[in-house]
Design a protein around this motif. Structure first.
Motif, PDB file in Angstrom:
ATOM      1  N   VAL A  76      -1.205  -4.083   5.674  1.00  0.00           N
ATOM      2  CA  VAL A  76      -0.111  -3.523   6.463  1.00  0.00           C
ATOM      3  C   VAL A  76       0.144  -4.468   7.634  1.00  0.00           C
ATOM      4  CG1 VAL A  76       0.627  -1.595   7.919  1.00  0.00           C
ATOM      5  CG2 VAL A  76      -0.654  -1.146   5.812  1.00  0.00           C
ATOM      6  N   VAL A  77       1.401  -4.921   7.793  1.00  0.00           N
ATOM      7  CA  VAL A  77       1.736  -5.856   8.862  1.00  0.00           C
ATOM      8  C   VAL A  77       2.582  -5.218   9.958  1.00  0.00           C
ATOM      9  CG1 VAL A  77       1.523  -7.848   7.337  1.00  0.00           C
ATOM     10  CG2 VAL A  77       3.760  -6.797   7.644  1.00  0.00           C
ATOM     11  N   LEU A  78       3.214  -4.095   9.660  1.00  0.00           N
ATOM     12  CA  LEU A  78       4.017  -3.363  10.641  1.00  0.00           C
ATOM     13  C   LEU A  78       3.960  -1.890  10.253  1.00  0.00           C
ATOM     14  CD1 LEU A  78       7.587  -4.156  11.906  1.00  0.00           C
ATOM     15  CD2 LEU A  78       7.015  -1.896  11.069  1.00  0.00           C
ATOM     16  N   THR A  79       3.800  -1.038  11.252  1.00  0.00           N
ATOM     17  CA  THR A  79       3.810   0.397  11.008  1.00  0.00           C
ATOM     18  C   THR A  79       4.399   1.095  12.220  1.00  0.00           C
ATOM     19  OG1 THR A  79       2.466   2.294  10.335  1.00  0.00           O
ATOM     20  CG2 THR A  79       1.432   0.749  11.846  1.00  0.00           C
ATOM     21  N   GLY A  80       5.044   2.221  11.992  1.00  0.00           N
ATOM     22  CA  GLY A  80       5.599   2.960  13.110  1.00  0.00           C
ATOM     23  C   GLY A  80       6.699   3.909  12.697  1.00  0.00           C
TER      24      GLY A  80
END
Length: 154
Positions: free
Chosen positions: A135-139
């Motif tokens: 996972v490189v970006l989460t939100g």
């Protein structure tokens, strides 16, 4: 008050209002030239994106692409897929959790978590992963969808 605020949400969304749980995703391979294109657009010439020696000495260990290149995949998903045309971000809350490197294939997805009934506002869970599963970006994101006309001859 403008038309977008008085329009019923189901008349604004081109494909009908999104539903909680609805999901969309896209994938893209990040080409090395995207770094140059984004730098030209943004003015971001950080050596972590260009200088192999600097990047190798960093915690990343190699050249990484700008976060804006990574997150742009989510722009495409919300504008093209879900909620769809006419949609813009009102708010984003993203954590960049790992680097993306030239040559990586990334997959972004959004899932609808809330749809307002009074206005065309959609809340989304968002995530981007590399092809190795990291996972490189989460939100999260909040989007507004405005009515758009197909007539561009004005």
């Amino acid at each position: 008050m403008d038309d977008a605020d008085t329009s019923a949400p189901d008349t604004v969304w081109p494909r009908g209002p999104p539903r909680v749980g609805e999901y969309a995703e896209r994938s893209r391979t990040i080409e090395p030239e995207y770094i140059e294109l984004f730098s030209e657009l943004s003015g971001d010439y950080n050596p972590l994106h260009y200088d192999e020696a600097v990047a190798k000495a960093s915690q990343f260990g190699e050249i990484v692409v700008q976060g804006g290149v990574t997150s742009a995949l989510l722009n495409a998903i919300v504008a093209e897929d879900l909620p769809g045309p006419g949609t813009v971000f009102l708010n984003v809350d993203w954590d960049f959790t790992a680097p993306v490197r030239p040559g990586d294939t990334i997959t972004g997805w959004v899932e609808v978590t809330k749809v307002r009934e009074d206005k065309p506002i959609t809340e989304l869970e968002t995530e981007i992963t590399r092809d190795d599963g990291t996972v490189v970006l989460t939100g999260t994101a909040v989007c507004y969808t405005m009515p758009i006309s197909g007539d561009t001859t004005d």
